[in-house]
Design an enzyme around this catalytic site. Sequence first.
Site, PDB file in Angstrom:
ATOM      1  N   GLY A 181       3.070   2.529  -2.116  1.00 56.11           N
ATOM      2  CA  GLY A 181       3.404   3.137  -3.688  1.00 56.11           C
ATOM      3  C   GLY A 181       2.946   4.384  -4.128  1.00 56.11           C
ATOM      4  CB  CYS A 189      -0.281   1.808  -4.536  1.00 57.46           C
ATOM      5  SG  CYS A 189      -0.974   0.687  -3.455  1.00 57.46           S
ATOM      6  N   GLY A 215       0.686  -1.175   0.038  1.00 55.56           N
ATOM      7  CA  GLY A 215       0.087  -0.001  -0.139  1.00 55.56           C
ATOM      8  C   GLY A 215       0.711   1.249   0.041  1.00 55.56           C
TER       9      GLY A 215
HETATM   10  P1  5GP Z   1       6.552   3.819  -5.403  1.00 63.99           P
HETATM   11  O1  5GP Z   1       8.369   3.776  -5.168  1.00 63.99           O
HETATM   12  O2  5GP Z   1       6.408   4.700  -6.628  1.00 63.99           O
HETATM   13  O3  5GP Z   1       6.318   4.610  -4.319  1.00 63.99           O
HETATM   14  O4  5GP Z   1       6.698   2.365  -5.318  1.00 63.99           O
HETATM   15  C1  5GP Z   1       6.874   1.466  -6.032  1.00 63.99           C
HETATM   16  C2  5GP Z   1       5.935   0.222  -5.763  1.00 63.99           C
HETATM   17  O5  5GP Z   1       4.682   0.311  -5.718  1.00 63.99           O
HETATM   18  C3  5GP Z   1       6.318  -0.856  -6.784  1.00 63.99           C
HETATM   19  O6  5GP Z   1       7.690  -1.569  -6.604  1.00 63.99           O
HETATM   20  C4  5GP Z   1       5.121  -2.061  -6.342  1.00 63.99           C
HETATM   21  O7  5GP Z   1       5.410  -2.649  -5.472  1.00 63.99           O
HETATM   22  C5  5GP Z   1       4.130  -1.108  -6.220  1.00 63.99           C
HETATM   23  N1  5GP Z   1       3.130  -0.851  -7.290  1.00 63.99           N
HETATM   24  C6  5GP Z   1       3.435  -0.568  -8.640  1.00 63.99           C
HETATM   25  N2  5GP Z   1       2.407  -0.659  -9.389  1.00 63.99           N
HETATM   26  C7  5GP Z   1       1.205  -0.878  -8.394  1.00 63.99           C
HETATM   27  C8  5GP Z   1      -0.151  -0.761  -8.482  1.00 63.99           C
HETATM   28  O8  5GP Z   1      -0.773  -0.795  -9.717  1.00 63.99           O
HETATM   29  N3  5GP Z   1      -0.866  -1.153  -7.503  1.00 63.99           N
HETATM   30  C9  5GP Z   1      -0.470  -1.360  -6.439  1.00 63.99           C
HETATM   31  N4  5GP Z   1      -1.175  -1.447  -5.301  1.00 63.99           N
HETATM   32  N5  5GP Z   1       0.889  -1.367  -6.082  1.00 63.99           N
HETATM   33  C10 5GP Z   1       1.735  -0.849  -7.163  1.00 63.99           C
END
Ligand code: 5GP
Length: 346
Positions: free
Chosen positions: A183, A186, A181
């Site tokens: 991300g 996300c 959660g």
């Molecule tokens: P960020 O560094 O952008 O905060 O988080 C990256 C992470 O978000 C990714 O490695 C993956 O675990 C998660 N993530 C990527 N795409 C999605 C999505 O469509 N839905 C959700 N719930 N998580 C995602």
Amino acid sequence: MRIENDVKLGFKDVMFRPKRSTLSSRAQVDVERTFKFLHTETAWTGVPVMAANMDTVGTFDMALALAAKRMFTAIHKHYTIEEWGQFLSGAGKGIENYIAVSTGTGNQDLEKAERIFQNHPSLKFLCIDVANGYSEHFVAFVKKARETFPDKVIMAGNVVTGEMVEELLLAGADIVKVGIGPGSVCTTRVKTGVGYPQLSAIIECADAAHGIGGQIISDGGCTTPGDVAKAFGAGADFVMLGGMLAGHDESGGEVVERDGRRYKQFYGMSSSTAMDKHAGGVAEYRASEGKTVEVDYRGPVEQTVQDILGGLRSTCTYVGASRLKELTKRTTFIRVAEQENRVYNG
Ligand code: 5GP
């Protein structure tokens, strides 16, 4: 129904308390680490910051740029076997130390990963990635992957609690990916109400993993170099980044120009954009939808990498850690009700 009353913290809830130190310059700080893995003979040395296996982040171009800095890329799972072949015949020797082949838990995914490893036996890392690492099916898949690939380093996730980290390590994972959660694109927490503040997830999961000789990756939620440092300070062995590495030349996708400003598209792997692009293949990847956003175009990723590693080195000097390895031991977090002064942030 039960309520756990102890408070769970995110990056925004803490800061590092500075400590007396003998280090005179951040240039003295070593941000590389060496790991031995639980189930394999492989040892790895590098800067343990990695690009997420998203198709707007974990690209072959990103891998080339990050490997030059001894950083890691989990390559997204949508490249064809032919594209893998082309990339590996072009990329220099040694790239196999800095990339993982990614897979979901579908049969087709696994077959494809098997083919890629058969064609390129020097590849060493497999990243098994699902939205919900709590299902029995997932644990069984990790066991099967361990039997199929006895000599590969297996990363598996995502989970956020210690008992599940232990279960995955015992099932055959070497490294467990932690984060549900947090991300940037996300919407799991909005759509399902499920999640765990990332800093506490790291602290608890690192403790569980290190107890039995495994490692963890903190995955998601870092928005600044300071957050990356906090993830390491909390005990993460690796930190995985999506949004912080999006928007660069190496991130894939087109640059769009509007009103004199340039942007790049960035989207979650279960967003409708990703679904449309990889129709049929992505639906099971994330339980909840993800967002599609436009981020400022930021040129080559090298400057961003310098910013992240410069910040990390600086954190280490503030707390007196001469090596990244020592950062957790030197970390005292203070709980805070403020972060940066935003008066000039518009
Ligand atoms: P960020 O560094 O952008 O905060 O988080 C990256 C992470 O978000 C990714 O490695 C993956 O675990 C998660 N993530 C990527 N795409 C999605 C999505 O469509 N839905 C959700 N719930 N998580 C995602």
